[in-house]
Design an enzyme around this catalytic site. Structure first.
Site, PDB file in Angstrom:
ATOM      1  N   ASP A 164      38.024  46.990  39.758  1.00 54.80           N
ATOM      2  CA  ASP A 164      37.688  45.631  39.342  1.00 54.80           C
ATOM      3  C   ASP A 164      38.754  45.143  38.368  1.00 54.80           C
ATOM      4  OD1 ASP A 164      36.463  43.240  38.953  1.00 54.80           O
ATOM      5  OD2 ASP A 164      34.647  44.041  38.026  1.00 54.80           O
ATOM      6  N   ALA A 165      39.829  44.586  38.928  1.00 54.48           N
ATOM      7  CA  ALA A 165      40.951  44.111  38.121  1.00 54.48           C
ATOM      8  C   ALA A 165      41.176  42.610  38.266  1.00 54.48           C
ATOM      9  CB  ALA A 165      42.231  44.859  38.501  1.00 54.48           C
ATOM     10  N   LYS A 166      40.595  42.013  39.305  1.00 53.98           N
ATOM     11  CA  LYS A 166      40.655  40.562  39.543  1.00 53.98           C
ATOM     12  C   LYS A 166      42.079  40.021  39.422  1.00 53.98           C
ATOM     13  CE  LYS A 166      35.888  39.765  38.078  1.00 53.98           C
ATOM     14  NZ  LYS A 166      35.535  41.113  37.601  1.00 53.98           N
ATOM     15  N   ARG A 167      43.016  40.696  40.058  1.00 63.25           N
ATOM     16  CA  ARG A 167      44.407  40.275  40.000  1.00 63.25           C
ATOM     17  C   ARG A 167      44.642  39.056  40.890  1.00 63.25           C
ATOM     18  NH1 ARG A 167      44.217  43.499  36.005  1.00 63.25           N
ATOM     19  NH2 ARG A 167      45.799  45.105  35.735  1.00 63.25           N
ATOM     20  N   THR A 209      39.456  44.042  43.532  1.00 65.06           N
ATOM     21  CA  THR A 209      39.016  42.651  43.395  1.00 65.06           C
ATOM     22  C   THR A 209      40.220  41.776  43.064  1.00 65.06           C
ATOM     23  OG1 THR A 209      38.488  42.911  41.040  1.00 65.06           O
ATOM     24  CG2 THR A 209      36.702  43.301  42.621  1.00 65.06           C
TER      25      THR A 209
END
Length: 300
Positions: free
Chosen positions: A116-119, A146
């Site tokens: 879950d890094a939402k890059r 993510t």
């Protein structure tokens, strides 16, 4: 769990269980894991307040103890673990080293890992983010990542391409549970379709023809209520935060997701983690959620 930076990813520790068949894409591995272990994702969110609740210091030693305990309690029986990279990155290189070991040990025990890094970025920068998490020999290689599409869905192409090459997956922010998300996700584009629906349509195109499940999923909050105005049939997984502490329950899933409910991967973080640091209590809480969710989904 001895923590030290690693120069490369040792593939000799790759699990050989049913979730890790060589060359099999993420969607197929996820479908099998959900069917065998139950459709549950447990978040690994070692924020300062939770470390304190566990009686741990807000330092690298506390981070390591927390992460090791969650992996020990859940990785051999839960389908998906989702570490939130920011809680590790805040400790610098030593925190990232803990994250590397957490990913390695969770995957070795048979869990799929969603980072879950939402890059989200463009061009070579997006490609570098993708290489950090989706290149097979990367120290932080994860089963899925993510990503944020709000520089335009096309900006994610480097991650899409590398995920396909590596047999990994993506979860794209589409309909998030935070109220602020609506100002972007509900914005209407020329032609009448809003941004969230546009992202779902892109993902459906990525997954066209894939069996038993595509590898490109959407993040869709379980707390959003009736979503029947959206076409959630993207032939890919729907990562659904909001079960437990945020107020949604397993029983809400069929109402929220309708006919797409069997492709939902509900995420529970605090609802499970609050039972730590006792390994047995953590394990029992995760099992209860998995069983409740399985029952709610299969009843449809």
């Amino acid at each position: 769990m001895t923590v030290h930076p690693t120069p490369g990813h040792d593939t000799s520790t790759e699990p050989s269980g049913p979730q890790r068949l060589s060359g099999e894409p993420f969607g197929a591995r996820l479908r099998r894991a959900m069917d065998e272990r139950g459709p549950l994702c447990v978040g690994i969110d070692p924020h300062a307040a939770l470390l304190a609740e566990w009686g741990l210091n807000d330092d690298v030693a506390g981070l390591e103890r927390f992460s090791r305990t969650v992996v020990e309690a859940t990785a051999d029986r839960i389908a998906v673990l989702k570490p939130q990279s920011a809680f590790f990155e805040r400790f610098g290189s030593r925190g990232v080293a803990v994250l590397e070991k957490t990913v390695e040990e969770a995957r070795a025990a048979g869990a799929l890992v969603v980072m879950d890094a939402k890059r989200g970025d463009i061009g070579s920068t997006m490609a570098a983010y993708a290489e950090s998490f989706l290149r097979k020999d990367a120290p932080l290689f994860s089963d899925a990542l993510t990503v944020s599409p709000y520089l335009g869905y096309g900006s994610l192409k480097p991650a899409v391409d590398l995920a396909r090459e590596s047999g990994a997956g993506l979860f794209v922010l589409a309909l998030t549970s935070n109220p602020e998300g609506a100002e972007v996700q509900h914005a209407v584009r020329p032609g009448g379709r809003n941004v969230a629906a546009t992202m779902l349509a892109h993902l459906a195109a990525e997954n066209a023809g894939e069996e038993p499940l595509g590898s490109f999923g959407a993040v869709v909050g379980a707390t959003l209520g009736d979503l029947s105005s959206y076409d959630l049939d993207i032939n890919g997984p729907l990562l659904a935060p909001g079960i437990g502490a945020q107020g949604a329950t397993a029983a809400d899933l069929p109402r929220v997701f309708g006919t797409a409910v069997r492709r939902v991967v509900p995420n529970v973080s605090r609802g499970v983690l609050r039972y730590g640091p006792d390994v047995v209590a953590l394990r029992d809480a995760a099992q209860r959620y998995a069983e409740e969710i399985r029952a709610a989904v299969t009843a449809v």
